[in-house]
Every structure is written in C-alpha cells, then in structure tokens.
Design a protein around this motif. Structure first.
Motif, short mmCIF file in Angstrom:
data_model
loop_
_atom_site.label_atom_id
_atom_site.label_comp_id
_atom_site.label_asym_id
_atom_site.label_seq_id
_atom_site.Cartn_x
_atom_site.Cartn_y
_atom_site.Cartn_z
N CYS A 12 -12.49 -13.76 -3.60
CA CYS A 12 -12.39 -12.41 -3.03
C CYS A 12 -11.44 -12.39 -1.84
CB CYS A 12 -13.77 -11.89 -2.64
SG CYS A 12 -14.74 -11.47 -4.11
N LEU A 13 -11.37 -13.49 -1.11
CA LEU A 13 -10.40 -13.56 -0.01
C LEU A 13 -8.99 -13.52 -0.57
CD1 LEU A 13 -11.70 -16.10 2.63
CD2 LEU A 13 -11.60 -13.62 2.78
N MET A 15 -8.15 -11.97 -3.15
CA MET A 15 -7.89 -10.67 -3.79
C MET A 15 -6.77 -9.86 -3.13
SD MET A 15 -9.30 -9.85 -6.60
CE MET A 15 -9.43 -8.06 -6.70
N PRO A 16 -6.74 -9.77 -1.79
CA PRO A 16 -5.63 -9.02 -1.20
C PRO A 16 -4.28 -9.60 -1.61
CG PRO A 16 -7.32 -9.42 0.44
CD PRO A 16 -7.69 -10.22 -0.77
N ALA A 19 -3.78 -8.40 -4.94
CA ALA A 19 -3.57 -6.96 -4.86
C ALA A 19 -2.14 -6.64 -4.44
CB ALA A 19 -4.54 -6.34 -3.86
N PRO A 23 0.32 -4.52 -11.06
CA PRO A 23 -0.69 -4.43 -12.12
C PRO A 23 -0.14 -4.96 -13.44
CG PRO A 23 0.22 -2.26 -11.61
CD PRO A 23 0.75 -3.20 -10.58
N TRP A 60 6.04 0.47 -5.00
CA TRP A 60 5.13 1.55 -4.62
C TRP A 60 3.96 1.62 -5.60
CZ3 TRP A 60 10.48 2.02 -4.48
CH2 TRP A 60 11.04 2.22 -3.21
N PRO A 61 2.82 2.18 -5.18
CA PRO A 61 1.65 2.23 -6.06
C PRO A 61 1.93 2.97 -7.37
CG PRO A 61 1.05 2.86 -3.82
CD PRO A 61 2.54 2.75 -3.86
N HIS A 65 -5.07 1.72 -13.27
CA HIS A 65 -6.41 1.46 -12.71
C HIS A 65 -6.48 0.06 -12.10
CE1 HIS A 65 -7.96 5.12 -14.41
NE2 HIS A 65 -7.71 4.74 -15.65
N ARG A 68 -4.26 -2.26 -7.11
CA ARG A 68 -5.12 -2.22 -5.92
C ARG A 68 -4.31 -1.98 -4.66
NH1 ARG A 68 -9.31 -0.66 -7.55
NH2 ARG A 68 -10.42 -1.40 -5.71
N ALA A 70 -2.67 0.18 -1.75
CA ALA A 70 -3.00 1.46 -1.12
C ALA A 70 -1.75 2.29 -0.89
CB ALA A 70 -3.71 1.21 0.20
#
Lengths: 175, 292
Positions: A12-13, A15-16, A19, A23, A60-61, A65, A68, A70
């Motif tokens: 989980c650390l 994950m960023p 992210a 995708p 850019w995002p 889905h 991740r 922002a």
C-alpha cells in the motif's frame, strides 16, 4: 502472519508509486516519447492499426476507473506586475488550436468561426479589470468559480507564464 | 506484543489503502439525473420534437446550416439520407463475414440469438452477460464470439464494426430498449453517469461540460448537440474517418478534448456506452448512417 502484514503495508505504501503510473486500459505506447496512440481503421481488416498522436496526453488524468491520479487542485497564481505582455503574440496564442485556442469558445474580433460557450470578449478593455484578475482567470479560473468550464491553463502547464502575460495584454487591448 | 505489531501494521496498511481510494477528481457539478429514455431530451436541449421521427424531418431545417443542429444530425441517417456511402459497403462486408462465421449456428448462439433469430438483438445491447460475468456491448461480444472460433475481430476494427452494422440492420426501425433498472446494468449506468461528469485531461473537461451545460452553443463554429438519441445509428460511417464504432468515437472525443484515450472495450467506455444507450431507449435503430 507478520510478514503478510508487512507485505500488505509495503504494497500500500508502494501504491502512490503505482498511482503515479498510467492506467492499464489506456491506449499507450509506453516506450515512445509520444505515448498517446490513435487508432486507425483499416478497411477489410479485423485488426486496428495504431499511430502516435500529435501530442502526448498521458500526463493528465484519464476517465479510466484504474486511474488513481488526482486532478491538480485549484491554484492561486503568483502574478507580479509589471505585465510585460505582448498583445500581438497574445493574439497568435488565442487563435492557435495547439496553444490557447481561446477562439474555440470565445468570440474575438477579426476571426471567423468563433465560439459562444465563453463570455463575449469584444470590448473587454472597457470592463476595466485589473491585470492580476485577468491573469488569474486564465491561469486557473477555478479559484474564482469552482465549477467553471474554462481550462486552468497555468495550473495544468498548458501555457507558460509569458504566454499568459501576452494573452492578458491582448484581451486588455480589445476596445 | 507480536499481535500488537501485526495489528499496527494491518491498521497502517488499511489507512494507506483508504487514502489511495479517496483520489480527488474535479467533477462538473451537479451530476444531473438523466432519464434512461430518449424523451429525457425534453428537459435538456428540447430539440427532440424536431428529430423524434426520422421519417418526418423538416428538410428546411436540414438545409439551413444555422438550424440543422436542431435535427441532432439525423438528416444524415436513413431514410432522409438515401445516398450510397461507405457504410453500405461495410454492411455488405458485415453480412458476408457473419455468414462465414455462422456456418454452424454457433456464432449466432454466442451473440445471444433466440432460436437463431437476430432480429431485435441490437436493441438489447449492451447487456449483462452471465457467461462473461460482466456488462458488454455488441462489439465486445462480436470480438469474444469470433475469438471462440479462432478469428480475430478486434473491437473497433473495420470487420468487427461491419458485423455490428449488419446485426444492427436486422433491427432496423426497432426502438432501443436496454434495461438499466436493476443489477449490474443499473450499476454500469450509474458509473457512466458519473464518468460523464468527471473532468479529465489537459483541459479539465467533462463530457457534460459541453454536452449537458452548453447544448446549442457554438464551439469553433459548430453547435453542441444533446447526448440523447445518439447511439442508435452506430457503428457510423464518418465521412473523414471511415467506419467508426461507438468506442472509437469516444476515443476521438477524448483526443479532441485533450484527454488520454482508453482502449476500446475498457470498463469506462462500456459504462459510458450503457449510459448513452439508455439515453437512446425508445429511439429507433437506423443504419447505415453518416456523420461528418
């Protein structure tokens, strides 16, 4: 048991880090300079062909889905006088589809095929706005109106500080 | 002590993941309620009466470049548009491809034909497919069923769209009727509705920035049209882009708006397909159509 906890934590650390990546379901060539791909339909073929887009859009995002990343938050511009803008250069940026493309949504003098989504900018000078206010509008209008449709040109890195100064000089010259 | 450490780690892991789930995205607010029927346009662009019946389009509107957007471009659909164009050739190709794929009837069965009949099939897609355990559009299912026979018909490819066009032609004149009232289809519709209002890309636009908030306004001299009733003429023949499936159209929308596009068949595009198809419920299938 403990190692599983550590592994989950480490995952989980990380994950960023994941992210920050792109995708999996985006149309990309990850090894190319311009990663964004455009599909080409080949007549009488069961396969698509792909070619690079004219611009890389992967930073850019997306609508995925799995994405991740922002949206960049609304940003107050760090504007400082004097303006030092060039109105002629500003006009060129406003009409260039690859740069400002203001004409797509706004009506500006001396150009066919304007837009009507944005405010009419004819005679803008007469509205008497401060340069700092106009700069903020172009840099990131979300600060002034959270639900604006206008792109945050400065905050998203679409236009440079000098580009925006030139645009301010241009619209402030429209009488 | 050992247990405490494990608990602490698990808690931290949970927190780290929870933080990741709350990613900030700009939304075009409020996220509107959309009626899953074409008549919902009466509360949006209110142009529906002009294009409700393709057989009765006003040719005076069609001939006026300032007014023709009010017909939602349906004057480029048959029967108003009776020219021979690339869509007709694709339809012929689709028919022969279909017949060679369906020699033993397996292909039709895989597509979801009821006792071998394909009439009306187009109007029920996208649907939840129990065998695939997901919601899928017609082109995704064509790809899947061809692949089961060892044939490659990639989602968005000419041949895939040609088969889709042929199947649509067997539902000619029948109204779209997908059910988004419950289960996975309802969930897909809801995700699609949210995506329609999610801002993305280098210009931070949502679909709704233009197609809900600014319908009828001009963008670079072109009038923005309604999202209602826009699916029943796909796959479409684009006069500058050849044959185009709905997912390829979404890729083009994304590219034009400065958004990194996704692959055809991706979950997001499928959700948007469900959302947009529901907004065409009650509107008749009419192919092959053209768009510029």
């Amino acid at each position: 048991m403990r190692s599983i906890g550590v592994a989950a934590w480490a995952f989980c650390l990380a994950m960023p880090g994941l992210a920050a990546g792109l995708p999996e379901d985006a149309a990309l060539d990850r090894s190319a300079d311009i990663k964004t791909l455009v599909p080409r339909v080949v007549v009488n073929s069961g396969r698509l062909e792909w070619e690079p887009h004219k611009r890389d859009l992967s930073a850019w995002p997306t609508l995925s889905h799995l994405d991740r990343r922002a949206t960049i938050r609304p940003q107050q511009a760090a504007y400082s006088a004097p303006l030092n803008g060039d109105a002629a250069r500003g006009r060129a940026i406003a009409m260039d589809p690859a740069r400002g493309n203001c004409i797509a949504c706004h009506t500006l003098p001396g150009e066919d095929w304007p837009g009507s989504v944005g405010h009419l900018l004819l005679g803008y000078k007469r509205q008497g706005h401060a340069d700092a206010y106009v700069y903020q509008q172009i840099y990131d209008r979300r600060v002034l109106n959270p639900n604006t449709v206008m792109p945050p040109f400065g905050a998203f890195g679409v236009l440079s500080d000098q580009d925006i100064r030139d645009l301010v000089a241009y619209v402030q010259s429209l009488d | 002590m050992k247990i405490r450490i494990i608990l602490l780690f698990t808690l931290c892991a949970g927190l780290a993941c929870a933080q990741e789930n709350a990613v900030y995205r700009d939304m075009d607010l409020p996220v509107e309620q959309y009626e899953p029927h074409v008549r919902g346009d009466m509360t949006l662009s209110k142009t529906y009466p002009y294009w409700k019946d393709r057989n009765k389009l006003d040719w005076r509107l069609a001939g006026n470049p300032e007014e023709n957007w009010k017909l939602n471009w349906k004057f480029m659909d048959p029967p108003f548009n009776n020219t021979v164009h690339g869509g007709h050739f694709a339809l012929d190709r689709g028919e022969s491809l279909y017949k060679s794929l369906n020699r033993d009837g397996r292909f039709a069965a895989c597509l979801g034909a009821t006792s071998g009949r394909l009439k009306g099939l187009r109007t029920r897609y996208p649907m939840y497919r129990k065998d695939l355990r997901r919601v899928a559009g017609l082109e995704a299912v064509i790809e899947h069923c061809a692949s089961a026979q060892g044939e490659v018909l990639q989602h968005g490819s000419y041949d895939n769209s040609a088969v889709s066009l042929y199947l649509a032609s067997l539902s000619q004149g029948m109204p779209m009727r997908i059910d988004v009232s419950k289960g996975p289809m309802r969930e897909a519709f809801e995700r699609g509705r949210q995506l329609f209002h999610t801002k993305a890309g280098r210009l931070n636009f949502a679909c709704s920035s233009c197609h809900t908030r600014n319908v009828g306004q001009l963008v670079r001299g072109s009038h923005i049209t309604t999202p209602y009733g826009d699916v029943a003429h796909y796959p479409v023949y684009r006069t500058q882009y050849r044959l185009q499936s709905l997912h390829l159209r979404m890729m083009e929308c994304n590219l034009d708006a400065g958004v990194q596009p996704l692959m055809p068949g991706s979950q997001s595009y499928t959700d948007l397909e469900v959302f947009l198809s529901a907004l065409s419920n009650g509107y008749t299938v009419s192919v092959p159509a053209e768009r510029n």
